[in-house]
Write an enzyme that holds these catalytic residues in place. Structure first.
Site, PDB file in Angstrom:
ATOM      1  CD1 TRP A 327       6.490 -12.963 -23.623  1.00 13.60           C
ATOM      2  CD2 TRP A 327       6.433 -15.019 -22.757  1.00 13.60           C
ATOM      3  NE1 TRP A 327       6.252 -12.846 -22.277  1.00 13.60           N
ATOM      4  CE2 TRP A 327       6.212 -14.085 -21.729  1.00 13.60           C
ATOM      5  CE3 TRP A 327       6.440 -16.375 -22.458  1.00 13.60           C
ATOM      6  CZ2 TRP A 327       5.994 -14.480 -20.414  1.00 13.60           C
ATOM      7  CZ3 TRP A 327       6.228 -16.764 -21.152  1.00 13.60           C
ATOM      8  CH2 TRP A 327       6.001 -15.813 -20.147  1.00 13.60           C
ATOM      9  CG  HIS A 328       8.887 -19.400 -23.269  1.00 13.34           C
ATOM     10  ND1 HIS A 328       7.714 -19.635 -23.929  1.00 13.34           N
ATOM     11  CD2 HIS A 328       8.648 -19.684 -21.967  1.00 13.34           C
ATOM     12  CE1 HIS A 328       6.803 -20.047 -23.078  1.00 13.34           C
ATOM     13  NE2 HIS A 328       7.337 -20.085 -21.874  1.00 13.34           N
ATOM     14  N   GLY A 329      12.145 -16.845 -25.332  1.00  9.64           N
ATOM     15  CA  GLY A 329      13.533 -16.551 -25.636  1.00  9.64           C
ATOM     16  C   GLY A 329      13.778 -16.618 -27.133  1.00  9.64           C
TER      17      GLY A 329
END
Length: 489
Positions: A327-329
């Site tokens: 989700w962060h990257g």
């Protein structure tokens, strides 16, 4: 305009905060709802009235992306609610989840295939979790009505749209429909002022000082001592920056009568990794606990996927934290970061059960202090992974140009050597008798480097650096926000 990034934004917020006293003192619910919608619309126009380059040769207004996203998500949620009330079909639930996740998936993965395509807007990751919360609530039978104004106000609530905290629809609905008395309004004003001033202390003073005088000076190099120093500096910087932002968002929410959930609760005194996730980025960690971890464990237990009853719980840790990392990257260190914390949670659970029967350590003050120390250092190492500092490119020494010199003084900004006047050559001892003395050309004045004489200048430079990166791939902004799992089952 980046939310809470500089003092210009707070100046604009005054035009929102002052009129909020009218519905608060009047105690009229309809007027309060109207002002929430109007204030959100005004701030969205100011924040997103920019042109986004979707791909070379094609640009679109970012506000159009926000409005289009909100309308699409509302249609999906209303259609799923109507279908769910007629018939219970799990495939409809999966389809609604897929449609709600589709915009975020496009933002995350399309640039990997075609880097020239850049789609999305600041805050889409957090807004997606709000829309998913509605889908989960409809599926569980907890949400039976979706008024358009209430849904859109929840989805696009401007104080928390860019980086949380992530609210829940049913909790937001309680505040939305609550008739606030004058006494309650003054209590909210008191809470708002307290949080906003704490946000200024955390973000614009402590985080700015840590960044300039501790984190940045050790940001390059592969020495163990430098990396360790950066690890602790980044951890404290991330906390004060993100906690300061959350304090701003919650404080402004209180002025409008919405009690957005708290996001931090002294995380660095946690006695174990599970306790830490109850204290750090609470709104997102509990979101993953309720909507991912719990559902996975329930499905595995009900379906008897594993013979050992602990396997489902341990895999739930890895699944939840792995998804949170992605989700962060999409960079490798985000996934490794998530799996690292999944391993910590599983390891803590196994160790706690082992110690329960053998009583190797107890609950005395010495054991508690040792637990806090170990937990803090494990968390700091996780932050180091998340920062990307261990990437091969980040470990390389900072390149030094042959044509530029950088002042080593922390109070001076880098000065290119081309602007530094050359040292005059020594005058010859003998002068030709017939040649007049050459006229000495004065050296060009050296430009003065600006001193960081105000916290505002530090905040302005941070906001300028913010604008250079995408929301979810900038490892210092999101937030600037790592978010984590908090399984407490």
């Amino acid at each position: 305009m980046i939310p809470y990034a500089n003092f210009l934004y707070f100046g604009v917020l005054l035009y929102i905060a002052v009129p909020s006293f009218v519905p608060g003192l009047a105690g009229r619910l309809r007027l309060s709802k109207f002002w929430i919608v109007a204030a959100t619309a005004i701030m969205l126009v100011l924040q997103y009235w920019t042109t986004a380059l979707v791909f070379p040769g094609a640009a679109v207004n970012e506000l159009a992306l926000v409005v289009g996203y909100a309308v699409t998500q509302f249609i999906v949620a209303r259609a799923f609610l109507a279908a769910r009330q007629r018939v219970k079909n799990r495939w409809m639930f999966y389809g609604a989840i897929a449609l709600a996740l589709l915009p975020l998936a496009v933002v995350k993965f399309v640039p990997l295939v075609s880097p020239e395509y850049i789609v999305g807007f600041i805050g889409i990751s957090y807004v997606t979790f709000r829309s998913l919360d509605v889908i989960f609530g409809v599926q569980d039978g907890m949400i039976g009505n979706l008024p358009p104004a209430q849904y859109l106000a929840f989805l696009l609530f401007f104080p928390t749209i860019s980086s949380g905290p992530i609210d829940r629809y049913r909790r937001f609905a309680q505040d939305w429909n609550h008739h606030r008395t004058r006494a309650e309004f003054w209590q909210d004003v008191d809470g708002a002022v307290h949080r906003i001033f704490k946000g200024f202390l955390y973000k614009f003073i402590l985080a700015a000082l840590i960044e300039q005088y501790w984190m940045n000076p050790v940001a390059h190099g592969a020495q163990i001592a430098g990396i360790a120093s950066y690890m602790y500096a980044y951890t404290f910087y991330l906390f004060f920056d993100f906690a300061g932002y959350s304090a701003f968002a919650i404080g402004v929410s209180y002025l409008l009568g919405i009690h957005s959930p708290e996001n931090f609760n002294r995380p660095f005194i946690a006695r174990n990794i599970r306790d830490f996730w109850d204290r750090w980025h609470i709104s997102l960690s509990w979101w993953f606990r309720d909507h991912v971890y719990t559902r996975f464990v329930y499905a595995a237990t009900k379906g008897k996927w594993f013979k050992n009853k602990y396997v489902a719980s341990y895999l739930g840790f890895f699944v939840s934290m792995g998804l949170m990392g992605l989700w962060h990257g999409t960079a490798w260190y985000y996934l490794v970061y998530g799996l690292y914390h999944g391993a910590l949670l599983a390891g803590h659970d196994g160790l706690a059960r082992w110690n329960k029967s053998r009583r190797l350590w107890g609950n005395g003050w010495l054991a508690q202090a040792g637990s806090i120390f170990v937990t803090f250092n494990l968390v700091c190492f996780g932050m180091l992974i998340f920062s990307g500092r261990l990437d091969a490119a980040a470990l390389a020494p900072a390149p030094l140009s042959a044509k530029a010199r950088v002042s080593v003084s922390p109070l001076r900004t880098p000065t290119p050597a081309s602007t530094v006047p050359a040292r005059p050559k020594a005058t010859p001892t003998r002068k030709p008798p017939a040649t007049p003395a050459p006229t000495k050309t004065p050296a060009a004045p050296q430009p003065r480097s600006e001193l960081p004489t105000s916290i505002q200048s530090v905040a302005w430079r941070a906001s300028e650096r913010w604008k250079l990166g995408a929301e979810d791939t900038n490892r210092r902004r999101d937030f600037v926000s790592p978010a984590f799992l908090c399984p407490v089952l």
